[in-house]
Scaffold this motif. Structure first.
Motif, PDB file in Angstrom:
ATOM      1  N   ALA A 111       0.811  -1.213   0.000  1.00 15.58           N
ATOM      2  CA  ALA A 111       0.000   0.000   0.000  1.00 15.58           C
ATOM      3  C   ALA A 111       0.848   1.268   0.000  1.00 15.58           C
ATOM      4  O   ALA A 111       0.470   2.277  -0.597  1.00 15.58           O
ATOM      5  N   ILE A 112       2.006   1.225   0.660  1.00 16.45           N
ATOM      6  CA  ILE A 112       2.808   2.436   0.843  1.00 16.45           C
ATOM      7  C   ILE A 112       3.166   3.134  -0.467  1.00 16.45           C
ATOM      8  O   ILE A 112       3.045   4.359  -0.565  1.00 16.45           O
ATOM      9  N   PRO A 113       3.627   2.426  -1.504  1.00 19.82           N
ATOM     10  CA  PRO A 113       3.941   3.138  -2.753  1.00 19.82           C
ATOM     11  C   PRO A 113       2.732   3.877  -3.338  1.00 19.82           C
ATOM     12  O   PRO A 113       2.886   4.941  -3.937  1.00 19.82           O
ATOM     13  N   ASN A 114       1.535   3.325  -3.158  1.00 10.65           N
ATOM     14  CA  ASN A 114       0.333   4.005  -3.638  1.00 10.65           C
ATOM     15  C   ASN A 114       0.006   5.229  -2.788  1.00 10.65           C
ATOM     16  O   ASN A 114      -0.578   6.195  -3.271  1.00 10.65           O
ATOM     17  N   TRP A 115       0.348   5.170  -1.511  1.00 11.45           N
ATOM     18  CA  TRP A 115       0.095   6.304  -0.629  1.00 11.45           C
ATOM     19  C   TRP A 115       1.058   7.458  -0.891  1.00 11.45           C
ATOM     20  O   TRP A 115       0.671   8.620  -0.861  1.00 11.45           O
ATOM     21  N   THR A 116       2.340   7.110  -1.090  1.00 12.89           N
ATOM     22  CA  THR A 116       3.387   8.131  -1.073  1.00 12.89           C
ATOM     23  C   THR A 116       3.983   8.438  -2.435  1.00 12.89           C
ATOM     24  O   THR A 116       4.663   9.457  -2.592  1.00 12.89           O
ATOM     25  N   GLY A 117       3.776   7.552  -3.435  1.00  6.68           N
ATOM     26  CA  GLY A 117       4.410   7.734  -4.734  1.00  6.68           C
ATOM     27  C   GLY A 117       5.879   7.405  -4.729  1.00  6.68           C
ATOM     28  O   GLY A 117       6.592   7.687  -5.688  1.00  6.68           O
ATOM     29  N   ARG A 118       6.361   6.774  -3.647  1.00  7.26           N
ATOM     30  CA  ARG A 118       7.769   6.417  -3.547  1.00  7.26           C
ATOM     31  C   ARG A 118       7.974   4.971  -3.988  1.00  7.26           C
ATOM     32  O   ARG A 118       7.026   4.222  -4.199  1.00  7.26           O
ATOM     33  N   LEU A 119       9.242   4.583  -4.152  1.00  5.94           N
ATOM     34  CA  LEU A 119       9.562   3.232  -4.604  1.00  5.94           C
ATOM     35  C   LEU A 119       9.159   2.194  -3.563  1.00  5.94           C
ATOM     36  O   LEU A 119       9.285   2.431  -2.361  1.00  5.94           O
ATOM     37  N   PRO A 120       8.700   1.010  -4.011  1.00  9.49           N
ATOM     38  CA  PRO A 120       8.365  -0.058  -3.066  1.00  9.49           C
ATOM     39  C   PRO A 120       9.611  -0.694  -2.478  1.00  9.49           C
ATOM     40  O   PRO A 120      10.685  -0.664  -3.083  1.00  9.49           O
ATOM     41  N   LEU A 121       9.475  -1.250  -1.292  1.00  9.51           N
ATOM     42  CA  LEU A 121      10.555  -2.052  -0.716  1.00  9.51           C
ATOM     43  C   LEU A 121      10.656  -3.324  -1.537  1.00  9.51           C
ATOM     44  O   LEU A 121       9.693  -4.097  -1.640  1.00  9.51           O
ATOM     45  N   SER A 122      11.814  -3.548  -2.149  1.00  9.95           N
ATOM     46  CA  SER A 122      11.950  -4.623  -3.120  1.00  9.95           C
ATOM     47  C   SER A 122      13.361  -5.183  -3.065  1.00  9.95           C
ATOM     48  O   SER A 122      14.274  -4.558  -2.517  1.00  9.95           O
ATOM     49  N   GLY A 123      13.529  -6.400  -3.582  1.00  7.17           N
ATOM     50  CA  GLY A 123      14.857  -6.979  -3.689  1.00  7.17           C
ATOM     51  C   GLY A 123      15.474  -7.357  -2.359  1.00  7.17           C
ATOM     52  O   GLY A 123      14.809  -7.906  -1.465  1.00  7.17           O
ATOM     53  N   LEU A 124      16.760  -7.064  -2.183  1.00 10.80           N
ATOM     54  CA  LEU A 124      17.487  -7.485  -0.993  1.00 10.80           C
ATOM     55  C   LEU A 124      16.934  -6.899   0.304  1.00 10.80           C
ATOM     56  O   LEU A 124      16.877  -7.616   1.320  1.00 10.80           O
ATOM     57  N   PRO A 125      16.521  -5.608   0.346  1.00 12.96           N
ATOM     58  CA  PRO A 125      15.912  -5.112   1.588  1.00 12.96           C
ATOM     59  C   PRO A 125      14.657  -5.889   1.974  1.00 12.96           C
ATOM     60  O   PRO A 125      14.430  -6.163   3.158  1.00 12.96           O
ATOM     61  N   LEU A 126      13.849  -6.248   0.991  1.00 18.05           N
ATOM     62  CA  LEU A 126      12.663  -7.055   1.271  1.00 18.05           C
ATOM     63  C   LEU A 126      13.069  -8.448   1.753  1.00 18.05           C
ATOM     64  O   LEU A 126      12.475  -8.985   2.702  1.00 18.05           O
ATOM     65  N   LEU A 127      14.092  -9.025   1.128  1.00 18.93           N
ATOM     66  CA  LEU A 127      14.580 -10.333   1.555  1.00 18.93           C
ATOM     67  C   LEU A 127      15.086 -10.284   2.995  1.00 18.93           C
ATOM     68  O   LEU A 127      14.853 -11.220   3.778  1.00 18.93           O
ATOM     69  N   ALA A 128      15.755  -9.204   3.362  1.00 18.65           N
ATOM     70  CA  ALA A 128      16.244  -9.058   4.735  1.00 18.65           C
ATOM     71  C   ALA A 128      15.089  -9.011   5.723  1.00 18.65           C
ATOM     72  O   ALA A 128      15.146  -9.619   6.804  1.00 18.65           O
ATOM     73  N   LEU A 129      14.024  -8.297   5.360  1.00 19.00           N
ATOM     74  CA  LEU A 129      12.860  -8.213   6.237  1.00 19.00           C
ATOM     75  C   LEU A 129      12.196  -9.578   6.390  1.00 19.00           C
ATOM     76  O   LEU A 129      11.780  -9.961   7.493  1.00 19.00           O
ATOM     77  N   VAL A 130      12.109 -10.306   5.297  1.00 27.23           N
ATOM     78  CA  VAL A 130      11.573 -11.669   5.348  1.00 27.23           C
ATOM     79  C   VAL A 130      12.430 -12.541   6.267  1.00 27.23           C
ATOM     80  O   VAL A 130      11.918 -13.328   7.076  1.00 27.23           O
ATOM     81  N   GLY A 131      13.755 -12.390   6.156  1.00 28.04           N
ATOM     82  CA  GLY A 131      14.662 -13.159   7.001  1.00 28.04           C
ATOM     83  C   GLY A 131      14.456 -12.872   8.481  1.00 28.04           C
ATOM     84  O   GLY A 131      14.536 -13.781   9.317  1.00 28.04           O
ATOM     85  N   LEU A 132      14.186 -11.623   8.821  1.00 27.84           N
ATOM     86  CA  LEU A 132      13.934 -11.272  10.222  1.00 27.84           C
ATOM     87  C   LEU A 132      12.661 -11.938  10.731  1.00 27.84           C
ATOM     88  O   LEU A 132      12.608 -12.398  11.874  1.00 27.84           O
ATOM     89  N   TRP A 133      11.626 -11.974   9.884  1.00 27.32           N
ATOM     90  CA  TRP A 133      10.375 -12.625  10.284  1.00 27.32           C
ATOM     91  C   TRP A 133      10.612 -14.116  10.529  1.00 27.32           C
ATOM     92  O   TRP A 133      10.153 -14.672  11.530  1.00 27.32           O
ATOM     93  N   ILE A 134      11.335 -14.769   9.621  1.00 25.53           N
ATOM     94  CA  ILE A 134      11.617 -16.200   9.771  1.00 25.53           C
ATOM     95  C   ILE A 134      12.451 -16.451  11.026  1.00 25.53           C
ATOM     96  O   ILE A 134      12.207 -17.406  11.775  1.00 25.53           O
TER      97      ILE A 134
END
Length: 414
Positions: free
Chosen positions: A100-123
């Protein structure tokens, strides 16, 4: 709060992506070199949330019936509650908010390695809660995910000056704090159960707020397309009263559980939410399961609050039955509805429910219903509990299997 929901259709590129000239990203801000699963937050987190819900329930039921204790800081029942709230729910909300954030702010989505890092923290948090015998270490590892997610959300809200969605960011922060409170309560530091009640207060408020926008909005769009002259009523005084009552009731219940005041507040909030739901033309969507399930989920929310209120006054209605109407029923149905709809829409697929999707909806609702009535089943309690849990988790495992090619693969037509 007009922009709370994620779009269910493919959006044009975020404004920042259009201006950046970054050749490593495509027109929607996704990193080209990364696999599709890491292009947008909903992809990994919806998949992992469904897989976690589908596997954690059987694991808990096995521990419940066998008496086996896990190696982590939580006992079986406490682990079950913690993982459904801070594992499953947090993953679904992460997928929703990051998309939702990119639609709210017009900024780039969290993607690629930063997203993978966040997934890793959840796991890592899930593994720590299951295996780490050191409660402080388990808490430290588990809290890295909500801390990183809250930071990412607030950074985008502040950078995009999207103040109207700051309350949503605040609720995500409260959910992270509730996680910490739950760990501390499990260690005997502070009242046990407060963290879980705080998280459920956030969940119910988000369902009332976000659901109260997407359910009538999507219904109105479909009815207008069908040429109907009867559409959901516009937002008005009843809607404001219902939302305010829900916030007050959930805060009262979180801070003062099993009190008459909380019971009255919960019952009133549930009745107001039910009255709100009747104004959204839900019966007209019976032929469109992907729409009707949203009404069903909101109905579960209204019923749950009424049952939670009644349980404060009468002994024959166990609090566990009322709570599972909220968790298994409302949270389960509404999150599954959003996951299916958003996954289809954001990958440029038709937003319709095929037989497998209808089966998911049915399995989760029937499973939730059995879990709610299990305390009244007498000698059949164990059977109802096991069957309800099995059906509910099968609904989410079916989502993981059915939507794996969609979430892991490219958009349709790409």
């Amino acid at each position: 709060m007009a922009a709370l929901s994620t779009s269910t259709s493919d959006r044009s590129a975020p404004r920042a992506a259009l201006k950046s000239g970054d050749l490593s990203r495509d027109g929607r801000g996704r990193i080209r070199s990364m696999p599709p699963i890491l292009h947008y937050g909903f992809r990994p987190f919806f998949f992992l949330a469904a897989l976690h819900a589908g596997l954690a329930i059987p694991l808990w039921l096995w521990a419940f019936f066998s008496g086996v204790q896990f190696g982590g800081p939580f006992e079986g029942m406490q682990w079950h509650a913690h993982e459904m709230l801070f594992g499953y729910l947090s993953a679904v909300l992460a997928g929703f908010i990051l998309t939702a954030i990119p639609n709210w702010t017009g900024r780039l989505p969290l993607s690629g390695l930063p997203l993978l890092a966040l997934v890793g923290l959840w796991i890592a948090g899930r593994a720590a809660c299951l295996f780490s015998p050191d409660p402080w270490l388990a808490m430290a590892v588990d809290l890295t995910f909500p801390a990183a997610l809250s930071f990412a959300i607030w950074r985008e809200v502040l950078a995009g000056r999207n103040w109207k969605n700051a309350p949503v960011a605040a609720m995500f922060t409260v959910l992270g704090l509730a996680n910490a409170v739950d760990h501390l309560g499990n260690m005997g530091i502070g009242p046990y159960g407060l963290g879980q009640r705080l998280s459920l207060a956030v969940a119910a408020t988000l369902l009332a707020l976000i659901g109260g926008r997407i359910v009538p909005s999507f219904t109105r769009n479909w009815l207008v397309k069908e040429g109907s002259t009867r559409v959901p009523s516009p937002f008005g005084a009843l809607d404001r009263a219902a939302l305010a009552a829900t916030v007050v009731a959930m805060l009262a219940w979180a801070g003062l559980p099993q009190t008459p005041a909380a019971g009255v507040a919960l019952s009133l909030a549930g009745l107001l939410l039910a009255a709100r739901l009747t104004r959204w033309c839900g019966m007209a969507t019976l032929t469109q399961p992907i729409l009707f399930v949203l009404h069903l989920g909101y109905g579960w929310l209204a019923l749950a609050l009424v049952l939670m209120g009644i349980s404060q006054f009468v002994a024959f209605l166990p609090a566990s039955a009322a709570l599972h109407a909220l968790t298994s029923g409302a949270v389960g149905s509404m999150t599954l509805a959003v996951m299916t709809r958003a996954s289809l829409g954001h990958t440029r697929r038709a937003i319709i429910a095929d037989r497998s999707v209808v089966a998911m909806y049915g399995l989760v609702s029937v499973g939730a219903g059995l879990r709610v009535v299990a305390p009244f089943a007498g000698d059949w309690y164990t059977t109802a509990l096991a069957l309800g849990g099995a059906l509910w988790c099968c609904g989410f495992l079916l989502f993981a299997v059915r939507f794996a090619p969609i979430l892991w693969g490219p958009r349709a037509g790409a």
